[in-house]
Design an enzyme around this catalytic site. Structure first.
Site, PDB file in Angstrom:
ATOM      1  N   SER A 106     -34.843  79.434  32.960  1.00 18.14           N
ATOM      2  CA  SER A 106     -33.058  80.008  33.734  1.00 18.14           C
ATOM      3  C   SER A 106     -32.528  78.272  34.368  1.00 18.14           C
ATOM      4  O   SER A 106     -32.604  77.458  33.297  1.00 18.14           O
ATOM      5  CB  SER A 106     -33.239  80.926  34.761  1.00 18.14           C
ATOM      6  N   HIS A 108     -33.752  89.155  32.068  1.00 21.50           N
ATOM      7  CA  HIS A 108     -33.754  87.670  31.982  1.00 21.50           C
ATOM      8  C   HIS A 108     -34.819  87.566  33.348  1.00 21.50           C
ATOM      9  O   HIS A 108     -34.869  87.710  34.526  1.00 21.50           O
ATOM     10  CB  HIS A 108     -32.247  87.299  33.155  1.00 21.50           C
TER      11      HIS A 108
HETATM   12  C1  GCU Z   1     -26.749  81.906  36.712  1.00 25.95           C
HETATM   13  C2  GCU Z   1     -26.274  81.621  35.769  1.00 25.95           C
HETATM   14  C3  GCU Z   1     -27.025  80.940  35.123  1.00 25.95           C
HETATM   15  C4  GCU Z   1     -28.223  80.323  35.095  1.00 25.95           C
HETATM   16  C5  GCU Z   1     -29.032  81.371  36.301  1.00 25.95           C
HETATM   17  C6  GCU Z   1     -30.450  81.303  36.417  1.00 25.95           C
HETATM   18  O1  GCU Z   1     -26.886  83.351  36.425  1.00 25.95           O
HETATM   19  O2  GCU Z   1     -24.973  82.215  35.434  1.00 25.95           O
HETATM   20  O3  GCU Z   1     -26.562  79.798  34.133  1.00 25.95           O
HETATM   21  O4  GCU Z   1     -29.355  80.203  34.600  1.00 25.95           O
HETATM   22  O5  GCU Z   1     -28.596  81.830  37.269  1.00 25.95           O
HETATM   23  O6  GCU Z   1     -31.195  80.046  36.932  1.00 25.95           O
HETATM   24  O7  GCU Z   1     -30.745  82.246  37.381  1.00 25.95           O
END
Ligand code: GCU
Length: 421
Positions: free
Chosen positions: A260, A401
């Site tokens: 992420s 995710h």
């Molecule tokens: C949020 C953000 C993303 C990121 C994510 C994370 O969702 O919008 O860009 O990748 O956090 O780091 O878990």
């Protein structure tokens, strides 16, 4: 009064612009034109790997530095190393566990990065996975000897993290992401540190590494200087400096990985620092592997609004203005060539634009071809749970995710095929 009215209008306009709903409809993706990888700024066609390395790579790197992640304003190496703890029979006697503190001093300020390592006990130097963690080293493995981080971390009620401080309740809370035993059994070491040691993940520039470089009176980086992601990537390079001195580690086989926001970080670290042997980006999304010009799911406008500190000041001008962006994320992937790169998506993570993540690898593949390497050859992404392994690898996993066992299993295979060989 006039100024007040103007600023109210501006606030209203930015609210309208930035509160636009995210687009999840493929037919609503704008027509976009990706900047060409194999034509230099002066119009020269790039036909060989040497031309790529000599004429094109550097100009793309500078664009990402100045317009997106931000330049590192100066040099700073670790000034000292403290061995905090060591055990030669960790992980059921199969590994060495070492906890090291790297000190950095400048401008009468000090930070330190606490590095946790598990290295399989073998006679030969070992390949390692190097990745930052979100919530402290104590979360990566259920081992009571790991020091609990003191750094500012994001809250996580499940792991008992409130007020941005970790407690014992978070021990091993993210162990499934790191698979320490699996790595050790595969002959791969793990090296990790908490991103908050380098720069706490909040919208200010008063702590972490940034103030160490301020000139008198400066309170934040200049518009082309590093945001938080570039600072985290800098931290990974400093851990690399240290790993080059560790005799049990094969410093030619250090694979940088992240999930992420830390996946965005791994990509930038691997693009900027060619010592990393390979890069793994897990669900990195906007500002990571996903093409920005598709404006699918999270956009530059929304990421800059929610996380203004992640990228440099100059990146703000591309919010809702992707057409003006002189590069796109396929070029970030191409900067890693010829070193192997793995891009992974999750089906339920549409916010990260799985198709855009695939396409950046697909478009970057033409640079890998200059080196005689294969990557993503089809313009269409593969089926769910069907990894494509190549110098540019990709999978889309079912589910949410996260970094799951399925992801890690592919990364181990990929590293066995393309790094350990
Ligand atoms: C949020 C953000 C993303 C990121 C994510 C994370 O969702 O919008 O860009 O990748 O956090 O780091 O878990």
């Amino acid at each position: 009064m006039k100024a007040l009215i103007i600023s109210l209008i501006l606030v209203f306009l930015s609210f309208i612009l930035f509160s636009q709903e995210a687009n999840y409809d493929e037919s609503e993706v704008p027509d976009y034109k990706l900047p060409q990888l194999l034509v230099s700024k002066s119009g020269k066609e790039i036909k060989t790997k040497n031309q790529w390395l000599k004429d094109r790579r550097a100009e793309i790197l500078i664009d990402f530095q100045e317009e997106m992640f931000g330049r590192v304003p100066g040099e700073l190496k670790f000034s000292g190393i403290g061995l905090m703890e060591e055990n030669n029979s960790a992980v059921n006697g199969k590994a060495v566990r070492r906890q090291i503190r790297l000190f950095f001093n400048r401008n009468e300020k000090e930070i330190y990065i606490d590095v946790l390592m598990y290295l399989p006990k073998t006679p030969k130097p070992v390949p390692v996975f190097l990745g930052l963690n979100f919530l402290g080293n104590q979360t990566v493995y259920n081992d009571p000897e790991i020091y609990i981080t003191n750094s500012y971390i994001i809250n996580n009620s499940e792991l008992g993290i409130t007020e941005h401080k970790a407690t014992g309740q978070s021990r091993g809370g993210k162990a499934y992401r790191w698979g320490v035993e699996k790595l050790i059994n595969s002959g791969i070491g793990l090296v990790t540190a908490c991103c908050g040691d380098i720069d706490p993940d909040r919208d200010d520039f008063i702590d972490g590494v940034h103030p160490m470089f301020y000139k008198e009176g400066q309170t934040e980086p200049l518009p082309d200087e590093w945001g938080t992601i570039a600072a985290w990537a800098w931290g990974l390079s400093r851990i690399m400096d240290y790993l080059e001195t560790v005799k049990e580690v094969d410093s030619e086989k250090i694979v940088v990985l992240g999930h992420s926001r830390l996946g965005k970080t791994a990509l930038w670290a691997g693009a900027a620092d060619q010592r990393f042997a390979a890069v793994i980006s897990n669900d990195s999304g906007c500002g990571g592997a996903a093409l920005s010009k598709r404006a699918f799911g999270e956009t530059i406008g929304s990421i800059n609004q929610a996380f203004p500190h992640w990228f440099c000041g100059n990146f703000k001008k591309y919010g809702n203005n992707e057409a003006e962006l002189p590069f796109d994320q396929h070029m970030l992937i191409a900067l890693i060539a010829p070193r192997p790169v793995y891009i992974a998506s999750a089906f339920d993570d549409q916010w990260a634009d799985p198709k855009g993540e695939y396409l950046s690898g697909y478009y970057a593949t033409e640079v890998y071809r200059l080196f005689g390497l294969k990557g993503l050859e089809s313009p269409d992404p593969p089926q769910i749970n069907s990894p494509i392994m190549g110098s540019v690898s990709y999978h889309i996993r079912e589910g949410e995710h996260d970094l799951k066992e399925f992801d890690l299993d592919q990364y181990i295979k990929f590293v066995e095929l393309f790094v350990i060989k």
